[in-house]
Each structure stands twice: as C-alpha cells, then as structure tokens.
Design a protein around this motif. Structure first.
Motif, PDB file in Angstrom:
ATOM      1  N   THR A 229       9.842  10.424  -5.776  1.00 19.00           N
ATOM      2  CA  THR A 229      10.789  11.086  -6.776  1.00 19.00           C
ATOM      3  C   THR A 229      10.117  13.194  -6.761  1.00 19.00           C
ATOM      4  OG1 THR A 229       9.077  10.468  -8.774  1.00 19.00           O
ATOM      5  CG2 THR A 229      11.278   9.058  -8.396  1.00 19.00           C
ATOM      6  N   ALA A 230      10.565  13.402  -8.000  1.00 23.98           N
ATOM      7  CA  ALA A 230       9.342  14.825  -8.154  1.00 23.98           C
ATOM      8  C   ALA A 230       8.579  14.541  -8.907  1.00 23.98           C
ATOM      9  CB  ALA A 230      10.952  15.731  -9.043  1.00 23.98           C
ATOM     10  N   ALA A 231       8.598  13.325  -8.907  1.00 27.39           N
ATOM     11  CA  ALA A 231       7.153  13.378 -10.666  1.00 27.39           C
ATOM     12  C   ALA A 231       5.986  12.220  -9.093  1.00 27.39           C
ATOM     13  CB  ALA A 231       7.273  12.328 -11.229  1.00 27.39           C
ATOM     14  N   LYS A 232       6.664  12.651  -7.822  1.00 33.87           N
ATOM     15  CA  LYS A 232       5.610  11.997  -6.897  1.00 33.87           C
ATOM     16  C   LYS A 232       5.593  10.382  -7.281  1.00 33.87           C
ATOM     17  CE  LYS A 232       4.418  15.561  -4.717  1.00 33.87           C
ATOM     18  NZ  LYS A 232       3.125  16.390  -4.820  1.00 33.87           N
ATOM     19  N   GLN A 233       6.283   9.399  -7.542  1.00 36.90           N
ATOM     20  CA  GLN A 233       6.379   8.231  -7.531  1.00 36.90           C
ATOM     21  C   GLN A 233       7.694   7.295  -6.172  1.00 36.90           C
ATOM     22  OE1 GLN A 233       8.838   7.989 -11.315  1.00 36.90           O
ATOM     23  NE2 GLN A 233       6.936   7.347 -12.082  1.00 36.90           N
ATOM     24  N   GLU A 234       6.569   6.655  -5.457  1.00 31.45           N
ATOM     25  CA  GLU A 234       7.431   5.809  -4.653  1.00 31.45           C
ATOM     26  C   GLU A 234       8.555   5.830  -5.476  1.00 31.45           C
ATOM     27  OE1 GLU A 234       4.288   5.912  -5.387  1.00 31.45           O
ATOM     28  OE2 GLU A 234       3.160   7.346  -3.818  1.00 31.45           O
TER      29      GLU A 234
ATOM     30  N   ALA B 201       0.761  -1.243   0.011  1.00 27.83           N
ATOM     31  CA  ALA B 201      -0.519   0.074  -0.037  1.00 27.83           C
ATOM     32  C   ALA B 201       1.088   1.341   0.023  1.00 27.83           C
ATOM     33  CB  ALA B 201      -1.325   0.150   1.215  1.00 27.83           C
ATOM     34  N   ARG B 202       2.235   1.627   0.888  1.00 26.06           N
ATOM     35  CA  ARG B 202       2.643   2.575   0.890  1.00 26.06           C
ATOM     36  C   ARG B 202       4.141   2.481  -0.233  1.00 26.06           C
ATOM     37  NH1 ARG B 202       1.805   0.734   5.814  1.00 26.06           N
ATOM     38  NH2 ARG B 202       1.392   2.176   7.293  1.00 26.06           N
ATOM     39  N   LEU B 203       4.053   1.316  -1.142  1.00 28.12           N
ATOM     40  CA  LEU B 203       4.878   1.965  -1.910  1.00 28.12           C
ATOM     41  C   LEU B 203       3.979   1.523  -3.212  1.00 28.12           C
ATOM     42  CD1 LEU B 203       8.146  -0.559  -1.795  1.00 28.12           C
ATOM     43  CD2 LEU B 203       8.016   1.861  -1.608  1.00 28.12           C
ATOM     44  N   ARG B 204       2.512   1.748  -3.110  1.00 21.35           N
ATOM     45  CA  ARG B 204       1.582   1.077  -4.425  1.00 21.35           C
ATOM     46  C   ARG B 204       1.825   0.542  -5.923  1.00 21.35           C
ATOM     47  NH1 ARG B 204      -0.322   7.148  -6.461  1.00 21.35           N
ATOM     48  NH2 ARG B 204       1.718   7.538  -7.220  1.00 21.35           N
TER      49      ARG B 204
ATOM     50  N   PRO C  58      10.603  -1.468  -7.102  1.00 22.91           N
ATOM     51  CA  PRO C  58      11.043  -2.471  -8.012  1.00 22.91           C
ATOM     52  C   PRO C  58      11.811  -1.282  -9.174  1.00 22.91           C
ATOM     53  CG  PRO C  58       9.068  -3.579  -8.318  1.00 22.91           C
ATOM     54  CD  PRO C  58       9.240  -2.545  -6.777  1.00 22.91           C
ATOM     55  N   ARG C  59      11.245   0.077  -9.058  1.00 24.60           N
ATOM     56  CA  ARG C  59      11.609   1.178 -10.250  1.00 24.60           C
ATOM     57  C   ARG C  59      13.332   1.570  -9.397  1.00 24.60           C
ATOM     58  NH1 ARG C  59       7.877   4.050  -8.639  1.00 24.60           N
ATOM     59  NH2 ARG C  59       6.280   4.211 -10.108  1.00 24.60           N
ATOM     60  N   THR C  60      13.469   1.550  -8.733  1.00 27.75           N
ATOM     61  CA  THR C  60      14.881   1.241  -7.983  1.00 27.75           C
ATOM     62  C   THR C  60      15.715   0.685  -8.634  1.00 27.75           C
ATOM     63  OG1 THR C  60      15.071   0.606  -6.293  1.00 27.75           O
ATOM     64  CG2 THR C  60      13.901   2.584  -5.888  1.00 27.75           C
ATOM     65  N   LYS C  61      15.507  -0.296  -9.066  1.00 23.67           N
ATOM     66  CA  LYS C  61      16.690  -1.403  -9.677  1.00 23.67           C
ATOM     67  C   LYS C  61      17.523  -1.850  -8.893  1.00 23.67           C
ATOM     68  CE  LYS C  61      15.880   0.569 -14.839  1.00 23.67           C
ATOM     69  NZ  LYS C  61      16.388   1.198 -15.724  1.00 23.67           N
ATOM     70  N   LEU C  62      17.727  -1.995  -7.329  1.00 24.24           N
ATOM     71  CA  LEU C  62      18.570  -1.889  -7.041  1.00 24.24           C
ATOM     72  C   LEU C  62      18.576  -4.280  -6.199  1.00 24.24           C
ATOM     73  CD1 LEU C  62      17.867   0.061  -3.796  1.00 24.24           C
ATOM     74  CD2 LEU C  62      19.432   0.390  -5.867  1.00 24.24           C
ATOM     75  N   THR C  63      19.577  -4.707  -5.890  1.00 29.48           N
ATOM     76  CA  THR C  63      19.104  -6.182  -5.906  1.00 29.48           C
ATOM     77  C   THR C  63      19.744  -6.161  -4.223  1.00 29.48           C
ATOM     78  OG1 THR C  63      21.152  -6.048  -6.471  1.00 29.48           O
ATOM     79  CG2 THR C  63      19.776  -6.428  -8.225  1.00 29.48           C
ATOM     80  N   ALA C  64      19.589  -7.096  -4.242  1.00 33.73           N
ATOM     81  CA  ALA C  64      19.746  -7.654  -3.158  1.00 33.73           C
ATOM     82  C   ALA C  64      21.317  -7.464  -2.194  1.00 33.73           C
ATOM     83  CB  ALA C  64      19.265  -8.894  -2.119  1.00 33.73           C
ATOM     84  N   SER C  65      22.213  -7.488  -3.717  1.00 36.94           N
ATOM     85  CA  SER C  65      23.675  -7.670  -3.747  1.00 36.94           C
ATOM     86  C   SER C  65      24.880  -6.479  -3.548  1.00 36.94           C
ATOM     87  CB  SER C  65      23.651  -8.684  -4.828  1.00 36.94           C
ATOM     88  OG  SER C  65      23.741  -8.033  -5.704  1.00 36.94           O
ATOM     89  N   GLU C  66      23.614  -5.011  -4.066  1.00 41.67           N
ATOM     90  CA  GLU C  66      23.979  -3.700  -3.428  1.00 41.67           C
ATOM     91  C   GLU C  66      24.867  -3.871  -2.163  1.00 41.67           C
ATOM     92  OE1 GLU C  66      23.637  -2.286  -6.249  1.00 41.67           O
ATOM     93  OE2 GLU C  66      22.241  -3.063  -6.952  1.00 41.67           O
ATOM     94  N   ASN C  67      25.728  -3.474  -2.717  1.00 37.78           N
ATOM     95  CA  ASN C  67      26.564  -2.229  -1.091  1.00 37.78           C
ATOM     96  C   ASN C  67      26.073  -1.147  -0.219  1.00 37.78           C
ATOM     97  OD1 ASN C  67      28.427  -1.881   0.665  1.00 37.78           O
ATOM     98  ND2 ASN C  67      29.908  -0.482  -0.831  1.00 37.78           N
ATOM     99  N   PHE C  68      25.495  -1.468   0.092  1.00 39.56           N
ATOM    100  CA  PHE C  68      24.528  -0.836   1.024  1.00 39.56           C
ATOM    101  C   PHE C  68      25.081  -0.381   1.776  1.00 39.56           C
ATOM    102  CE2 PHE C  68      20.921  -3.576  -0.140  1.00 39.56           C
ATOM    103  CZ  PHE C  68      20.217  -2.416  -1.622  1.00 39.56           C
ATOM    104  N   ALA C  69      26.567  -0.861   2.647  1.00 39.78           N
ATOM    105  CA  ALA C  69      26.858   0.638   3.375  1.00 39.78           C
ATOM    106  C   ALA C  69      27.123   1.881   3.196  1.00 39.78           C
ATOM    107  CB  ALA C  69      28.802  -0.160   3.782  1.00 39.78           C
TER     108      ALA C  69
END
Length: 244
Positions: free
Chosen positions: A217-222, A118-121, A154-165
């Motif tokens: 985003t500026a376009a109000k996309q979650e 719901a929060r990410l629509r 999903p629009r961020t195109k991140l994966t679980a293997s990213e360097n989140f540090a």
C-alpha cells in the motif's frame, strides 16, 4: 508481388512493407520459407541488395529469422511485457490486442511457510496462521504462458471463496478498501522442472522467467506476495532506463 518504381517512396522501404504484408498470410505464419532473395529481386525488378536490406530490417526487429543454407522464415514473436504494467496482466495484454485465456484457477487457505511469512512480514499471530493462496495458469493462443502463485496478507480480508476470475486489485479494494501502490520486483531465470513443464506445456529444462514481487500500500504495508513463472518463448520483458 510488385512495387511501384515511379513512387517517391524508397524501393527498400516498399520491399520491407511488401514483406510485412506477406507475413500476414497464414502459410508464412505457419513456417513456410519466404522466396529466395534472388527470386524476389528478379520478380520485383530490384537489386538483390535492396531485398537483403529489407529482410535485414525485419530480422533485426525479430520478425524474421535467416539461416544459412535453409532460408528465411517468420518468427513467432513472444509477447513483450513492460515492467510498469504490473497491476493488471490481463489489461496489459488487452492493450496489446491479446486475449488472455485461463487454463486453471484455484484458491485455498494455507499455512504460510517461513519464506511467505518473511515477505508478508507475518508474525504468526492466530489470525495469520492460515492465509489465502491463489494459483492460476494463463496464456494466449491456446497455449499456457504463465503460472502464478499469490499469497495474501490477512489485511486484504480476502477469503478462499472469492471470485478470483475478476481483476485482482479491484477485488482487494472492494473487500478491504486497500489500494495497491508499490511493487518490489525481482526477476531471475530457471529451467523448467517436471511440475512446471506439465503446468506450462513445455519441455523439462526449457528456460523459464521468474518474476517475484511483494505488492504494498501507500503506507508500505504488505498486501500480496506473488511469484510468476513465464515461458521464455512466450514472453520477453522490456525496461526503459533514463539517464539522470
């Protein structure tokens, strides 16, 4: 301890500055009581009211606490965070001279529950059946202070293997070209359950600040749904309001 009685600087201000210098000493920062007001007044050759005024000023600032029958001691102040500092916790703390420590960091692909959807629509399309979730515990001075959970669209195109540090929003921008602009915030309070107490090294029932937000985003996309659980003894939040 001494002050300059011939100086044009008011005595109460000199005493206040002397107290500030005393509070830099390890023994007082570790909880040792300050000398009694009467003793300080005698040593400095000023009135007791002058010493009391200086102490009262530091009590009002939250630097000292004064308890009848016990005495006056240094207060370990919580970090004050400004609501406008949401894009980078680490950078905001660095500006305050605080080095952020990461106690745990993990990421995984998860099936979002109804609340996250719901929060990410999210609409439950095949590409949205699993999204990246990142969890981490950070703090300062060797003590955990905040437990964070983030779910990414999903629009961020991140994966679980990213360097989140790395700085989070730099990471998102590099992966997808997305820049975050808006953050819708809700702040509430809860008490620590067993899980939070273990993660934040606090006691069951201790007060916890909860900061929940949806970043867009500026376009109000979650972009991100994020929940932060702050130890109330390690953080306070400041908010400046201006009359219209």
């Amino acid at each position: 301890m001494k002050i300059d009685h011939d100086s044009p600087i008011p005595l109460h201000f000199q005493v206040e500055q002397l107290l500030r210098d005393m509070l830099k000493e390890a023994r007082y920062r570790e909880g040792e009581l300050l000398p009694p007001e009467a003793k300080m007044a005698e040593q400095l050759a000023v009135s007791r009211n002058t010493v009391r005024a200086a102490i009262s000023r530091l009590v009002q600032e939250g630097c000292l606490e004064r308890k009848a029958g016990l005495g006056t001691r240094h207060v370990k102040q919580a970090i004050k965070s400004n609501l406008s500092g949401w894009p980078s916790f680490s950078r905001e703390m660095k500006q305050k001279g605080v080095t952020v420590e990461v106690f745990s960091l993990s990421s995984e692909m998860v099936r979002p529950d109804a609340s996250v959807m719901a929060r990410l629509r999210l609409k439950g399309s095949p590409s949205e059946e699993h999204i990246v979730k990142m969890s981490r515990v950070r703090g300062y001075g060797g003590v955990p202070a905040v437990y964070s959970q983030s779910w990414f669209h999903p629009r961020t195109k991140l994966t679980a293997s990213e360097n989140f540090a790395r700085p989070l929003y730099d990471l998102i921008h590099e992966a997808s070209g997305i820049s975050v602009v808006y953050s819708k915030e809700n702040i509430s309070a809860v008490v620590a359950d067993d899980d939070l107490a273990e993660l934040l090294h606090c006691q069951h029932g201790d007060p916890i600040l909860v900061r929940e937000r949806v970043v867009k985003t500026a376009a109000k996309q979650e972009v991100e749904y994020n929940i932060n659980y702050y130890r109330a003894d390690r953080f306070t939040y400041g908010l400046t309001l201006q009359a219209s």
